[in-house]
Write a protein that holds these residues in place. Structure first.
Motif, PDB file in Angstrom:
ATOM      1  N   ARG A 163       3.192  -5.216  11.121  1.00  0.00           N
ATOM      2  CA  ARG A 163       4.063  -4.804   9.436  1.00  0.00           C
ATOM      3  C   ARG A 163       3.706  -2.929   9.829  1.00  0.00           C
ATOM      4  NH1 ARG A 163       8.283  -6.568   7.262  1.00  0.00           N
ATOM      5  NH2 ARG A 163       8.873  -5.549   5.101  1.00  0.00           N
ATOM      6  N   MET A 164       2.172  -3.076   9.620  1.00  0.00           N
ATOM      7  CA  MET A 164       2.011  -1.620   9.068  1.00  0.00           C
ATOM      8  C   MET A 164       2.302  -0.792  10.515  1.00  0.00           C
ATOM      9  SD  MET A 164      -2.229  -1.571   6.767  1.00  0.00           S
ATOM     10  CE  MET A 164      -2.563  -2.932   7.845  1.00  0.00           C
ATOM     11  N   ILE A 165       1.726  -1.249  11.612  1.00  0.00           N
ATOM     12  CA  ILE A 165       1.788  -1.007  13.179  1.00  0.00           C
ATOM     13  C   ILE A 165       3.020  -0.248  12.640  1.00  0.00           C
ATOM     14  CG2 ILE A 165       1.944  -0.983  15.521  1.00  0.00           C
ATOM     15  CD1 ILE A 165       0.066  -2.832  15.278  1.00  0.00           C
TER      16      ILE A 165
ATOM     17  N   GLN B 218     -10.865   0.822  10.643  1.00  0.00           N
ATOM     18  CA  GLN B 218     -10.661   0.083   9.113  1.00  0.00           C
ATOM     19  C   GLN B 218      -9.618   0.213   8.834  1.00  0.00           C
ATOM     20  OE1 GLN B 218     -14.079  -0.364   7.566  1.00  0.00           O
ATOM     21  NE2 GLN B 218     -14.989  -0.487   9.817  1.00  0.00           N
ATOM     22  N   VAL B 219      -8.644  -0.747   9.174  1.00  0.00           N
ATOM     23  CA  VAL B 219      -7.685  -0.169   8.743  1.00  0.00           C
ATOM     24  C   VAL B 219      -8.040  -1.718   7.026  1.00  0.00           C
ATOM     25  CG1 VAL B 219      -4.996  -0.988   8.302  1.00  0.00           C
ATOM     26  CG2 VAL B 219      -5.985   0.184  10.410  1.00  0.00           C
TER      27      VAL B 219
ATOM     28  N   LEU C 243       6.490  -0.455   8.189  1.00  0.00           N
ATOM     29  CA  LEU C 243       7.491  -0.917   7.195  1.00  0.00           C
ATOM     30  C   LEU C 243       6.407  -1.091   6.314  1.00  0.00           C
ATOM     31  CD1 LEU C 243       9.306  -3.414   9.360  1.00  0.00           C
ATOM     32  CD2 LEU C 243      10.456  -1.447   7.915  1.00  0.00           C
ATOM     33  N   GLU C 244       5.308  -0.594   5.515  1.00  0.00           N
ATOM     34  CA  GLU C 244       4.030  -0.731   5.398  1.00  0.00           C
ATOM     35  C   GLU C 244       3.010   0.339   5.657  1.00  0.00           C
ATOM     36  OE1 GLU C 244       4.378  -3.710   2.469  1.00  0.00           O
ATOM     37  OE2 GLU C 244       4.134  -4.794   4.344  1.00  0.00           O
ATOM     38  N   SER C 245       2.810   0.910   3.938  1.00  0.00           N
ATOM     39  CA  SER C 245       2.031   1.553   3.445  1.00  0.00           C
ATOM     40  C   SER C 245       0.278   1.340   4.003  1.00  0.00           C
ATOM     41  CB  SER C 245       2.293   2.676   2.726  1.00  0.00           C
ATOM     42  OG  SER C 245       1.505   1.775   1.863  1.00  0.00           O
TER      43      SER C 245
END
Lengths: 375, 378, 285
Positions: B51-53, B8-9, B56-58
């Motif tokens: 980038r979330m994995i 559920q990202v 680099l990205e919240s």
């Protein structure tokens, strides 16, 4: 409407590089001529020379029978699209397209400008974009606008510089069809440069292969594909790249014996005549060109193939699969097969070839030894 | 080596004026050693997901698991993942060798060990001769290799690649693609690869996750995506030349039910396996999709035959494309490179009823695929 | 990557400190302009006071109310006008000369191109005091001392290099292919420059003119030596607030505040142009 004639055109730059070296080219009236070549071959220089943006240092240039050496670009009545599209960023799509009509040279009245822009927009289906600025357009839309600007003023010749290289694959396919359609409707002499052989084959009446500032081959798409004059043309046209093998060819007992896999490797036998005509390959050392799709892969032991091989890598794509094969443990071959042919890495297979599609090149000069027969 | 799991990202970018929902309710499981491609057009959320994995990205909401660790709040270093950037992101003031060993130095690994690893990685990627050079003197292909080497040297548990081939020319692209494929076979690392190029995805991936408009459209192998697309988008995105779509209506008369193209260009007998779904969907507007490779030249008068006239013929070397004008609509098919047609020539083709996909015009969902999976589950 | 709250607070505190440090003199002068003489000289300095417009009245109207010093009248408005005439004149001349020069340097290949470009730049870092004596003598012979034209001319040393160097970058950012496309559309060279190139570097012209204006406005030494009593700009004129009897701090502060207004207004106005100029810089986009 008009022809383009380049007579021994030389273009060199102040730093000494020679981009065009005594290039001869005759594009007929209403012809769609595609120049194909790798980057740095001088394709863009050629277009810009015809357009008058570069001054050639030697030879003569004729557009529609008129000698235009030294005539400035604004007086040549050509239209050109640029690889970067070169849309004026501070003008709307409408003003971009209308720009060629508003030149003081032509003095076209306002309502006619409007009519012509409308005509082009209908043709290219960009009517809804007229008030936008170039930065608000997608790659495909920019492409259309730049084409619109080129064709709004019925020029003598179209010069198109890699028009499809900056749009994504899906759009490229649709634009290719559309260019085909436009060409039929407009019938304007077109000189089109690209590095993509698919565009060249798809669009051209004739293709010219540009290498080091000279045309090494001019011919119809089928001629370029089936009868390339040398190895580099054969390598440029076709995907995956053509297989090149050192082969020894002998004529004995009414058969050709071809040994492409080393002296001890498998031998291919072909009858001297293949039904369509006589095969004339000539005894001796050859560089054998084998199109990946002329290789058929059969299961080992099926008796359908003549050369045993092992699958090294099999990559299935959407509509085809590319298979790298090892013959006699040392020669790598690339084959193009239908995607539903299930092949595993390491699988033992056997190959058959269609002899009429063989290309033979001279191992030192890399020139095509003879005109291969085609069905 | 752990797997990666996204639950559920969501990713929402907020700026002063707008709120962009870049990734919506993404659920995706990547198994150990798998090669997963995130495929989609630009702006579909694939790079944000990547980038979330990496970290680099919240993450706006949802959970990301790497192995048995919840990594939401871990920094990129702590996640033990490596990433190769589209723009290569090499440090221009360092030599190639220093660039590659940089992640190890940052970890505080002693120099002799660093050198040992460098030699290994450099020989694996065949860039040993470049180590003393500076990035600015490299070709784009070499920069790509160096960027890969820098990512690999850390021996990450998950390896992420962001459009690594997009700046390379055709031949180099094929070469590097094979290189990546082989790396994956040799290292057996979980790889996540972002691309907009369907051919790259199909060539490399074990499974492909197709994304569009911030949402996951379908996850599956090449065959699943081709044979049972989840919806119109997936069917259109994968396949070259693109699939042909036609709006159809269903006509019943005494003897048989037919699919009639809305403008009347052609009609086809209804494939019998569809009868069961059509009963439940009265009033829906339908579309059918037929891939250019599933249309064959056929002179005999099958009921599935369609007559048209050649509008555009393209000789393309390996295969030829033929675009027909059928009534008001166009139909593209692929024929062998030995078949030639003239503009205006009459052509009869055959549509394989087992290879036609049925879509709902409103929702875009592929009804025939659902049928396929249902019958498989029975 | 999550940034901790503490880190954010820390960063912002530091930013605030730097901000205060830089802004303090400006704020102080601004406050001073509204203070009476007593408040200015009070110790410890006061931040709470009754604001007065006396200082402004002093310098604008020339009255001397509230000032204990019996002021010599200072023709502030005259200096202000001089500054405007000289700075604007210098900028106009620089644009007229600099735009074609920058375009030529950006676009054409000719011998000595880089040398010429560098010579222009070197005007900027040659110390003014070094050239002021010879220029003084030359001006004296030519009768250019204490004339607007003389000052405008010598101000080119300040404004021209800036305009040329900033605009060169802007011109180089305009893709040559845009010009080529327009030539093929059927326009002559000059037309292309006017229709395509100029609109695209508009922002650059505004930005460089603004910067050059500020430097010209603030120049002191050329104006002091080469300008006489007739064409004194505000920088030199402000010196007259330092009289033999007293330093008129309040008047000086008021003069500074007023003198800063044109530059400030220009900066605010051209901010828009700057942003537009930058976004159009990406011509291919």
């Amino acid at each position: 409407m008009g022809s383009i004639l380049l007579d021994k055109i030389v273009k060199s730059f102040p730093d000494g590089t020679v981009a065009l070296n005594k290039l001869d080219l005759h594009v007929w009236d209403e012809e769609f001529f595609v120049i194909l070549g790798p980057s740095g071959a001088g394709k863009t220089t050629l277009l810009k020379t015809v357009a008058g943006l570069y001054h050639h240092n030697g030879g003569h240039l004729y557009i529609d029978g008129r000698r235009v050496d030294g005539v400035p670009p604004e007086d040549r009545n050509t239209a050109m699209t640029f690889e970067s599209f070169a849309l004026y960023p501070h003008l709307t799509v409408y003003d971009n397209i209308a720009n060629p009509l508003r030149s003081p040279r032509y003095g076209i009245p306002r309502d006619e400008v409007e009519r012509e822009v409308q005509r082009v927009c209908d043709l290219l289906e960009i009517g809804h974009l007229l008030q936008r600025f170039p930065k608000e357009l997608s790659g495909g839309q920019k492409q259309r606008v730049s084409l619109g600007r080129a064709m709004v003023r019925k020029p003598t010749v179209f010069l198109l510089d890699e028009p499809l290289s900056h749009v994504d694959a899906k759009v490229r396919h649709r634009m290719r069809l559309e260019l085909n359609r436009l060409q039929r409707e407009l019938n304007t002499t077109t000189l089109y440069v690209t590095h993509d052989y698919l565009e060249a084959l798809s669009l051209a009446d004739r293709v010219g292969i540009l290498e080091d500032g000279q045309l090494v081959q001019v011919g119809s798409p089928t001629e370029i594909y089936r009868q390339p004059v040398n190895v580099s043309v054969a390598e440029q046209v076709g995907y995956p790249r053509i297989n090149l093998l050192d082969a020894w060819v002998e004529h004995s007992a009414g058969e050709w014996q071809v040994r492409p896999f080393g002296a001890g490797g498998p031998v291919l036998f072909f009858p001297v005549s293949d039904g369509a005509g006589t095969l004339d390959w000539g005894t001796g050392e050859h560089l054998l060109g084998l199109r990946p799709q002329s290789i058929r892969i059969h299961p080992r032991g099926s008796g359908l193939g003549v050369v045993p091989a092992r699958v090294y890598v099999a990559t299935p794509f959407v509509t085809y699969a590319i298979v790298t094969l090892l013959v006699a443990e040392e020669t790598e071959l690339t084959a193009l097969v239908p995607p539903d042919q299930q092949l595993e890495a390491g699988e033992e297979v056997e190959l058959s070839f269609s002899g009429s599609e063989f290309l033979f090149f001279d191992p030192t000069t890399h020139l095509n030894r003879q005109t291969p027969h085609s069905a | 080596m752990p797997s990666v799991r996204l639950q559920q990202v969501n990713k929402i970018y907020r700026s002063k004026r707008e709120r962009v929902h870049a990734v919506r309710d993404l659920n995706l499981g990547i198994t150990e050693g798998e090669f997963m491609c995130l495929l989609g057009p630009s702006g579909c959320g694939k790079t944000s997901s990547l980038r979330m994995i990496v970290g680099l990205e919240s993450i706006s909401s949802g959970e990301i698991w790497i192995g048995d660790r919840l990594v939401n709040d871990l920094s990129p270093q702590e996640r033990n993942v490596a990433m190769s950037f589209e723009s290569y992101a090499l440090y221009t003031h360092l030599s190639v060798g220093e660039n590659i060993t940089f992640p190890l130095k940052a970890k505080g690994m002693p120099p002799p060990e660093r050198r040992k690893r460098l030699v290994e990685v450099a020989s694996m990627l065949e860039i040993s001769s470049l180590l003393k050079m500076t990035p600015s003197s490299l070709s784009s292909g070499q920069m790509q290799q160096v960027s890969l080497a820098r990512a690999l040297i850390r021996e990450p548990s998950v390896f992420l690649l962001d459009e690594p081939l997009s700046h390379l020319d055709v031949n180099l692209r094929v070469y590097t693609r094979n290189r990546i494929k082989r790396l994956h076979t040799e290292l057996d690392t979980t790889m996540i690869y972002v691309t907009h190029d369907q051919l790259e995805a199909v060539a490399l991936a074990d499974r492909i996750a197709v994304m569009n408009f911030a949402e996951l459209q379908q996850v599956g192998t090449r065959e699943e995506l081709l044979d049972r697309p989840a919806n119109r988008f997936v069917a259109d995105f994968i396949g070259e030349p693109p699939i042909n779509f036609y709006e159809v209506e269903i006509q019943e008369d005494l003897r048989e039910t037919t699919l009639r193209e809305t403008s009347g260009a052609f009609s086809l007998p209804l494939p019998s396996r569809w009868e069961s779904i059509l009963d439940q969907l009265e009033g829906t507007v339908f579309e059918i999709g037929v891939r250019p490779h599933d249309i064959t030249l056929h002179d005999r008068g099958y009921p599935q035959s369609v007559q048209g006239e050649c509008e555009i013929f393209e000789f393309l070397g390996e295969e030829n494309h033929l675009t027909l004008k059928v009534g008001e609509v166009r139909m593209t098919l692929v024929v062998s490179n030995r078949e030639f047609f003239e503009t205006g020539e009459k052509v009869t083709v055959y549509l394989d009823p087992n290879r036609i996909h049925l879509f709902s015009k409103d929702s875009g969902a592929c009804l025939s695929s659902q049928l396929g999976s249902e019958s498989a589950s029975w | 990557m999550k940034r901790s709250k503490l880190q954010t607070i820390f960063e912002q505190t530091i930013l605030c400190v730097i901000f205060l440090f830089i802004l303090f003199p400006i704020v102080w002068v601004f406050l001073m302009a509204f203070k009476s003489r007593g408040d200015i000289l009070s110790w410890p300095p006061t931040f709470l006071f009754e604001p007065t417009f006396d200082n402004f009245r002093n310098i604008l109207v020339g009255g001397s109310s509230g000032s204990a010093t019996g002021a010599t009248t200072v023709d502030f408005l005259g200096y202000f006008a001089n500054s405007l005439i000289i700075s604007c004149g210098a900028i106009l001349l620089s644009i007229l000369v600099g735009v074609p020069a920058a375009y030529a340097i950006a676009r054409f290949q000719f011998r000595g191109k880089e040398d010429i470009a560098f010579t222009f730049l070197s005007f900027r870092f040659a110390p003014e005091l070094l050239v002021i004596i010879p220029i003084y003598i030359i001006f004296q012979r030519m009768g250019l001392l204490d004339t607007y034209f003389g000052l405008i001319w010598v101000y080119q040393l300040i404004t021209l290099p800036m305009i040329i160097w900033i605009l060169r970058g802007y011109f180089e950012d305009v893709s040559v292919e845009l010009e080529e496309a327009c030539r093929i559309d059927g326009y002559g060279e000059f037309y292309v420059f006017r229709k395509i190139v100029l609109p695209l570097v508009k922002g650059g012209i505004a930005a460089s003119a603004l910067l050059a204006f500020i430097f010209a406005w603030n120049n002191f030494i050329f104006a002091m030596v080469l300008g006489g009593s007739d064409v004194q700009p505000i920088t030199v004129g402000a010196m007259q607030f330092m009289t033999a009897e007293a330093l008129r701090y309040g008047d000086m502060a008021a003069a500074i505040v007023l003198a800063a207004i044109p530059a400030l207004l220009l900066a605010i106005y051209s901010q828009k142009h700057l942003i537009r100029g930058l976004s159009f810089g990406a011509v291919k986009g």
